[in-house]
Design a protein around this motif. Structure first.
Motif, PDB file in Angstrom:
ATOM      1  N   GLN A   1       9.042  12.894  -3.940  1.00  0.00           N
ATOM      2  CA  GLN A   1       9.656  11.635  -4.252  1.00  0.00           C
ATOM      3  C   GLN A   1       9.589  10.669  -3.099  1.00  0.00           C
ATOM      4  N   CYS A   2       9.393   9.378  -3.671  1.00  0.00           N
ATOM      5  CA  CYS A   2       9.460   8.003  -2.891  1.00  0.00           C
ATOM      6  C   CYS A   2      10.564   7.444  -2.835  1.00  0.00           C
ATOM      7  N   TYR A   3      11.242   6.772  -1.925  1.00  0.00           N
ATOM      8  CA  TYR A   3      12.552   6.054  -2.174  1.00  0.00           C
ATOM      9  C   TYR A   3      12.377   4.898  -3.260  1.00  0.00           C
ATOM     10  N   CYS A   4      11.230   4.501  -3.620  1.00  0.00           N
ATOM     11  CA  CYS A   4      11.091   3.469  -4.525  1.00  0.00           C
ATOM     12  C   CYS A   4      11.348   3.882  -6.111  1.00  0.00           C
ATOM     13  N   GLY A   5      11.521   5.286  -6.036  1.00  0.00           N
ATOM     14  CA  GLY A   5      11.938   5.810  -7.366  1.00  0.00           C
ATOM     15  C   GLY A   5      10.706   6.529  -8.120  1.00  0.00           C
TER      16      GLY A   5
ATOM     17  N   VAL B   1       0.805  -1.214   0.054  1.00  0.00           N
ATOM     18  CA  VAL B   1      -0.106  -0.024  -0.050  1.00  0.00           C
ATOM     19  C   VAL B   1       0.828   1.372  -0.007  1.00  0.00           C
ATOM     20  N   GLY B   2       2.159   1.083   0.628  1.00  0.00           N
ATOM     21  CA  GLY B   2       2.868   2.259   0.326  1.00  0.00           C
ATOM     22  C   GLY B   2       3.422   2.900  -0.822  1.00  0.00           C
ATOM     23  N   HIS B   3       3.194   2.103  -1.851  1.00  0.00           N
ATOM     24  CA  HIS B   3       3.478   2.521  -3.123  1.00  0.00           C
ATOM     25  C   HIS B   3       2.191   2.816  -4.153  1.00  0.00           C
ATOM     26  N   LEU B   4       1.024   2.874  -3.366  1.00  0.00           N
ATOM     27  CA  LEU B   4      -0.170   3.237  -4.069  1.00  0.00           C
ATOM     28  C   LEU B   4       0.079   4.626  -4.438  1.00  0.00           C
TER      29      LEU B   4
ATOM     30  N   GLY C   1       4.895  10.579  -5.280  1.00  0.00           N
ATOM     31  CA  GLY C   1       3.647  10.784  -4.701  1.00  0.00           C
ATOM     32  C   GLY C   1       2.928   9.522  -3.981  1.00  0.00           C
ATOM     33  N   CYS C   2       3.759   8.584  -3.795  1.00  0.00           N
ATOM     34  CA  CYS C   2       3.261   7.382  -3.248  1.00  0.00           C
ATOM     35  C   CYS C   2       3.022   7.611  -1.791  1.00  0.00           C
ATOM     36  N   VAL C   3       1.896   6.679  -1.211  1.00  0.00           N
ATOM     37  CA  VAL C   3       1.387   6.898   0.197  1.00  0.00           C
ATOM     38  C   VAL C   3       2.578   6.995   1.117  1.00  0.00           C
TER      39      VAL C   3
HETATM   40 ZN   LIG Z   1       6.849   4.434  -3.573  1.00  0.00          ZN
END
Ligand SMILES: [Zn+2]
Length: 383
Positions: free
Chosen positions: A257-261, A246-249, A264-266
């Motif tokens: 910026q999210c650490y996943c690249g 859910v963290g990357h919805l 706007g991720c949760v």
């Molecule tokens: Zn993410």
């Protein structure tokens, strides 16, 4: 004809064995959930005959799993022996590995935490670090005075995605430890070990503790967001073992910026660090400020709850089940649950409530307990 009869006899034998095993498991489980039952109570509960119960109890007693826990009866009448399980006949250990901390717990066959140690230690993929966690496990065993022969295993909860055999991290951006293996973590831990995704371990602990829940989405509001889908008491792992992330919805198009690249991720809006970054990384301080009505803390909290309400509503629309709020922020949600339900209910398309929201049972150490509980669960199911 003969072959057919033989088949039938064989099937009957298998069935008898299966029934014997089911009876034994049911008796043990009943005693595990209700300590201090007389044989007659077991007869009434399970509708089995007294000789079957006596035989199973004798066996379980001789194996050191069940004991006489007292007696029940009216004064004057004959008192009946009451039986209960020996809670620490087996134990399991769980570790929670995070970027800056290690927690280790020992739990018994009821899932209760016997002992717990939490220390500050930065994760490093070095021999020195693995030696450190080996020593920590050893310290816990000594502190809790555990019988080493009776330790079922050590579960290691980590912030990463783990292969089905629980042996390798296949996505480990948070600690930069992709491809780390269970054998490197357990180099100094002389017990059976297994790696578990942190959110899955925590949700396992929550489901274990709440017998009435069969379906749930567990959202872990810690320094990173994790999630776990439980359907019919089983974790749904997904086809690539990446379910529940859910963290990357996407919450905000082209957002932070999210650490996943991605952007706007949760995770970038609902992680505990969004709050604790206002108080030098100390979440407790943040909630203290919030309690005394600090303006900036209140503004941050207001924004946080709005984003979280959208997230949990989306989860509920998708899964139509309870949503359990866990992790670091979950620990503090108790006082704010009603206010949060008000926000979430406004987003609900079907009914005017958000009763699907639940607080967590394990306020702390859900990950470590859940990692250990996997061993307890396997053992209890094998009885
Ligand atoms: Zn993410």
């Amino acid at each position: 004809m003969r072959v057919n009869m033989g088949d039938k006899i064989e099937n009957k034998n298998i069935n008898n064995l299966e029934i014997k095993k089911i009876n034994r498991t049911n008796i043990y489980q009943l005693l595990r959930n209700n300590s201090g039952l007389a044989k007659q109570d077991i007869v009434n509960n399970l509708h089995l005959c007294l000789p079957t119960i006596s035989q199973n109890i004798n066996e379980l007693q001789s194996e050191g799993l069940v004991e006489i826990a007292g007696s029940i009866g009216n004064t004057g009448g004959r008192r009946a022996k009451a039986y209960g399980i020996i809670k620490d006949a087996r134990t399991a250990i769980g570790l929670d590995i995070t970027k800056n901390h290690v927690a280790v717990v020992a739990i018994d066959l009821t899932g209760s935490i016997i002992e717990c140690v939490r220390t500050r230690k930065k994760y490093e993929r070095t021999d020195e670090y693995y030696q450190y966690i080996g020593n920590l496990v050893n310290t816990l065993i000594e502190k809790a005075n555990l019988n080493r022969e009776q330790i079922l295993g050590v579960g290691i909860g980590i912030p990463g995605l783990v292969t089905q055999d629980h042996q390798t991290v296949f996505f480990g951006e948070i600690l930069n430890f992709t491809n780390a293996t269970c054998s490197e973590f357990s180099k100094y831990i002389p017990y059976k070990t297994a790696l578990f995704n942190d959110a899955n371990a925590a949700s396992f602990a929550e489901i274990w503790a709440s017998k009435e829940i069969t379906n749930a989405f567990y959202i872990m509001l810690s320094n990173n967001i994790g999630g776990s889908i439980v359907i019919n008491n089983q974790i749904y792992a997904g086809e690539h073992l990446r379910s529940g992330e859910v963290g990357h919805l996407k919450l905000v198009p082209n957002g932070k910026q999210c650490y996943c690249g991605q952007k706007g991720c949760v995770d970038s809006y609902c992680a505990a660090t969004v709050l604790s970054s206002a108080t030098d990384g100390n979440l407790e301080s943040f909630f203290s400020l919030l309690k005394i009505g600090d303006k900036e803390a209140s503004r941050l909290w207001d924004e946080y709850l709005d984003y979280l309400a959208i997230t949990v509503n989306n989860l509920h629309m998708l899964f139509d089940c309870k949503v359990i709020l866990g992790g670091y922020v979950g620990e503090y949600m108790g006082d704010y649950m009603e206010e949060f339900r008000e926000r979430a209910k406004k987003l609900n398309s079907f009914v005017d409530n958000a009763d699907y929201l639940m607080g967590c049972t394990y306020k702390t150490e859900a990950i470590a307990a859940g990692a250990a509980l996997n061993f307890i669960s396997d053992f209890v199911n094998s009885i």
